[in-house]
Scaffold this motif. Structure first.
Motif, PDB file in Angstrom:
ATOM      1  N   PRO A  54       0.831  -1.375   0.065  1.00  0.00           N
ATOM      2  CA  PRO A  54       0.031  -0.071   0.017  1.00  0.00           C
ATOM      3  C   PRO A  54       0.826   1.171  -0.184  1.00  0.00           C
ATOM      4  CG  PRO A  54      -0.718  -1.462   1.600  1.00  0.00           C
ATOM      5  CD  PRO A  54       0.444  -2.006   1.231  1.00  0.00           C
ATOM      6  N   ASP A  71      -4.125   4.027   1.237  1.00  0.00           N
ATOM      7  CA  ASP A  71      -4.471   2.599   1.248  1.00  0.00           C
ATOM      8  C   ASP A  71      -4.515   2.151  -0.154  1.00  0.00           C
ATOM      9  OD1 ASP A  71      -4.579   2.258   4.046  1.00  0.00           O
ATOM     10  OD2 ASP A  71      -6.864   3.147   4.101  1.00  0.00           O
ATOM     11  N   ARG A 201      -5.667 -10.610   0.410  1.00  0.00           N
ATOM     12  CA  ARG A 201      -5.350  -9.035   0.404  1.00  0.00           C
ATOM     13  C   ARG A 201      -5.594  -8.400   1.942  1.00  0.00           C
ATOM     14  NH1 ARG A 201      -1.716  -5.902  -2.237  1.00  0.00           N
ATOM     15  NH2 ARG A 201      -1.326  -5.982   0.099  1.00  0.00           N
ATOM     16  N   HIS A 202      -6.427  -9.074   2.359  1.00  0.00           N
ATOM     17  CA  HIS A 202      -7.086  -8.170   3.753  1.00  0.00           C
ATOM     18  C   HIS A 202      -7.180  -9.520   4.658  1.00  0.00           C
ATOM     19  CE1 HIS A 202      -8.276  -5.032   0.803  1.00  0.00           C
ATOM     20  NE2 HIS A 202      -7.626  -4.332   1.682  1.00  0.00           N
ATOM     21  N   ARG A 206      -7.863  -5.539   7.804  1.00  0.00           N
ATOM     22  CA  ARG A 206      -6.601  -4.758   7.805  1.00  0.00           C
ATOM     23  C   ARG A 206      -5.986  -5.221   6.443  1.00  0.00           C
ATOM     24  NH1 ARG A 206      -5.160  -1.393  12.136  1.00  0.00           N
ATOM     25  NH2 ARG A 206      -6.649  -1.082  13.350  1.00  0.00           N
ATOM     26  N   ASP A 207      -4.885  -4.799   5.641  1.00  0.00           N
ATOM     27  CA  ASP A 207      -4.500  -5.218   4.523  1.00  0.00           C
ATOM     28  C   ASP A 207      -3.172  -6.219   5.258  1.00  0.00           C
ATOM     29  OD1 ASP A 207      -3.651  -4.316   1.404  1.00  0.00           O
ATOM     30  OD2 ASP A 207      -1.921  -4.835   2.852  1.00  0.00           O
ATOM     31  N   PRO A 243      -7.441  -2.880  -3.884  1.00  0.00           N
ATOM     32  CA  PRO A 243      -7.866  -3.435  -2.520  1.00  0.00           C
ATOM     33  C   PRO A 243      -9.189  -4.110  -2.667  1.00  0.00           C
ATOM     34  CG  PRO A 243      -8.321  -0.824  -3.266  1.00  0.00           C
ATOM     35  CD  PRO A 243      -7.166  -1.439  -4.286  1.00  0.00           C
ATOM     36  N   GLN A 246      -9.784  -9.595  -3.067  1.00  0.00           N
ATOM     37  CA  GLN A 246      -9.328 -10.047  -1.905  1.00  0.00           C
ATOM     38  C   GLN A 246      -8.465 -11.151  -2.217  1.00  0.00           C
ATOM     39  OE1 GLN A 246      -8.961 -10.121   0.913  1.00  0.00           O
ATOM     40  NE2 GLN A 246      -9.961 -11.614   2.402  1.00  0.00           N
TER      41      GLN A 246
END
Length: 411
Positions: A54, A71, A201-202, A206-207, A243, A246
Motif C-alpha cells: 500500500p 490505502d 489481500r485483507h 486490515r491489509d 484493494p 481479496q
C-alpha cells in the motif's frame, strides 16, 4: 579517470536510499544510472502493474507518502514520480545514461568502467536491483519455433500477443496477474503452477501488509532464519495491488476460465509435460497461508488489539481431480509462452571473486568484500529488504559500516 570516495551503481530506491544515508554522514559519492532515475520501473514493467504494498508503506529515509490515498497502490507512473521527487528532494548526485561495463580491483578500492569514462573509488555499492534478468528454464529451447516466448520484462499488455492460446509458466504474483489479464483479454490461458504462496489481500479488516509489519514478520533478520538460502528463494505472495481483489489465487483464476496444471516438467516432441503434484503444491500453499494467519491471530491476542474483526479462514484451493499432464502445443493452439519463472540480478560486469559455484553473489547482510556492499536483494538483512520500505534501514546500516571502516575522505 575520476576519483571519488564512493560509487553507487543504480538510482532506484536502493541507490537513492544509500545516497541519502551517505549525505547524512558527509560521504562524497556519485550514483551511476544506465537510464534515468527509477529506470527499471519506467521501462521494464507491464502497463497495468501496481505495487503489492500500500501507499502508506512507500517510505524511504527522510520521506514518507504524503498523498491522499494511503490505502491505494501506486502504478508505475506513480512510483517513477515518487522516486523522481525523492531524488530531487535529496539532491542525489546522479549521473544518468551511464552504463557500467566493468568493475575490477584497483589498489585498496575499485575501478568502475562506464561508457562515459572511468571512476576510481574506495567504496562501491551495488544497488542495480534484483530483477535485471528474467530466469527462463533451459527447456524453453525445446519449444517449437512458431511459438512466441516472452518474459515479464518483455510483456507490456495483451495487445502484443498473437491470436491463440497462452501458456503462463509460474504462479507467484507475476504469473497469476499476467494469467488473469491475458484471460480477461479473451485468450485461452493455461497456468503451470509449481511452488506458490496463497494469501488474502485483507485479513480481519486490515491489509495483509499491515499484519506483516505490525506483527514483526517483515522485521525478521537473517540471524533468525535457519535456512537463509531457502528463505531468499521464497516466491512472492499471490497478491495484486487492488484493494477490491481479496484473492488472486488459483481458485479465482479457475473461476475466470484459466486452466490450472502442475509445474512444467519439460517440453518434448511438441508437448508440454507437467508434474502430477498440483494438489500437493496447492495443499502446501494453503498450509503456509493458514499457519501465517494463525501466527497473526496469536500476535493480535497477545497485543490485545480490540479493533479487529474476528479471525477468519478461507476455503481450500480447489484443483482438478485429474489435471492435465501432457499438453499438445499445436492442438491447444498455443501461440505464446510467458515465462513468469522469477528474476535474477545481473552482475555480469562485476569481475571480482565474489560469487559462489552457482554464480550467486556471496554477501553477509550486504557486506560483500572490504569496501564492497550490495543493497536491494531479497532478505538481504531482513525479510523486507527487497521492499521500498526495507531499503532505508539496510542503507543506514551499510553506511554506518562504510564510515566506521573506511572513513569519509578519499584515499
Amino acid at each position: 579517470m575520476r576519483r571519488i570516495h564512493t560509487v553507487i551503481i543504480g538510482a532506484g530506491q536502493a541507490g537513492l536510499a544509500m545516497s541519502y544515508c551517505l549525505q547524512q554522514r558527509a560521504v562524497p559519492h556519485v550514483l551511476l544510472e544506465r537510464g534515468k532515475v527509477a529506470n527499471s520501473w519506467a521501462t521494464e514493467r507491464w502497463d497495468s502493474l501496481r505495487l503489492l504494498t500500500p501507499n502508506w508503506q512507500s517510505r524511504l529515509p527522510g520521506c514518507t507518502y504524503a498523498g491522499s490515498d494511503p490505502d491505494g497502490f501506486m502504478d508505475m507512473a506513480g512510483i517513477v514520480g515518487f522516486l523522481d521527487g525523492y531524488a530531487a528532494a535529496i539532491s542525489a548526485p546522479v549521473e544518468p545514461q551511464t552504463s557500467v561495463t566493468s568493475v575490477s580491483s584497483l589498489g585498496d578500492g575499485y575501478r568502475v568502467t562506464t561508457d562515459k569514462g572511468i571512476w576510481a573509488c574506495r567504496n562501491l555499492v551495488l544497488a542495480s536491483g534484483a530483477c535485471n534478468r528474467a530466469h527462463v528454464p533451459s527447456c524453453a529451447a525445446a519449444l517449437p519455433g512458431h511459438i512466441d516466448q516472452l518474459s515479464p520484462l518483455d510483456y507490456r499488455n495483451p495487445s502484443q500477443l498473437r491470436a491463440g492460446s497462452v501458456l503462463v509458466v509460474g504462479a507467484s504474483a507475476t504469473g497469476v496477474q499476467l494469467a488473469a489479464e491475458v484471460r480477461a483479454a479473451g485468450h485461452e490461458v493455461t497456468l503451470a503452477a509449481g511452488q506458490h504462496i496463497r494469501m488474502p489481500r485483507h485479513y480481519c479488516g486490515r491489509d495483509i501488509q499491515w499484519w506483516m509489519e505490525q506483527s514483526g514478520l517483515l522485521a525478521t533478520t537473517t540471524g533468525e532464519i535457519d535456512d537463509l538460502a531457502r528463505a531468499r528463494a521464497v516466491p512472492s505472495l499471490q497478491l495484486v495491488g487492488d484493494p477490491d481483489a481479496q484473492f488472486l489465487d488459483l481458485n479465482a483464476l479457475q473461476r475466470s476460465g484459466v486452466e490450472v496444471v502442475g509445474r512444467l516438467a519439460g517440453i518434448r516432441d511438441g508437448e508440454a509435460l507437467f508434474s502430477g503434484g498440483l494438489a500437493n503444491a496447492a495443499m502446501l500453499s494453503d498450509l503456509k497461508m493458514n499457519r501465517t494467519l494463525a501466527t497473526f491471530d496469536i500476535w493480535a491476542d497477545e497485543a490485545e488489539i480490540d479493533s479487529l474483526a474476528p479471525p477468519e479462514r478461507f476455503p481450500a484451493t480447489e484443483v482438478p481431480a485429474s489435471p492435465t499432464l501432457r499438453l499438445d502445443l499445436m492442438r491447444k493452439q498455443i501461440s505464446t509462452v510467458i515465462w513468469a519463472t522469477g528474476f535474477r540480478p545481473d552482475f555480469s560486469w562485476l569481475h571480482l571473486p565474489v560469487f559462489d559455484r552457482k554464480g550467486r553473489l556471496v554477501h553477509s547482510d550486504g557486506l560483500v568484500a572490504p569496501g564492497l556492499y550490495v543493497l536491494g536483494l531479497p532478505f538481504l538483512r531482513t525479510r523486507k529488504s527487497s521492499l521500498i520500505d526495507g531499503v532505508g534501514a539496510d542503507a543506514a546500516a551499510l553506511a554506518d559500516h562504510l564510515v566506521q571502516f573506511t572513513g569519509r575522505q578519499v584515499a
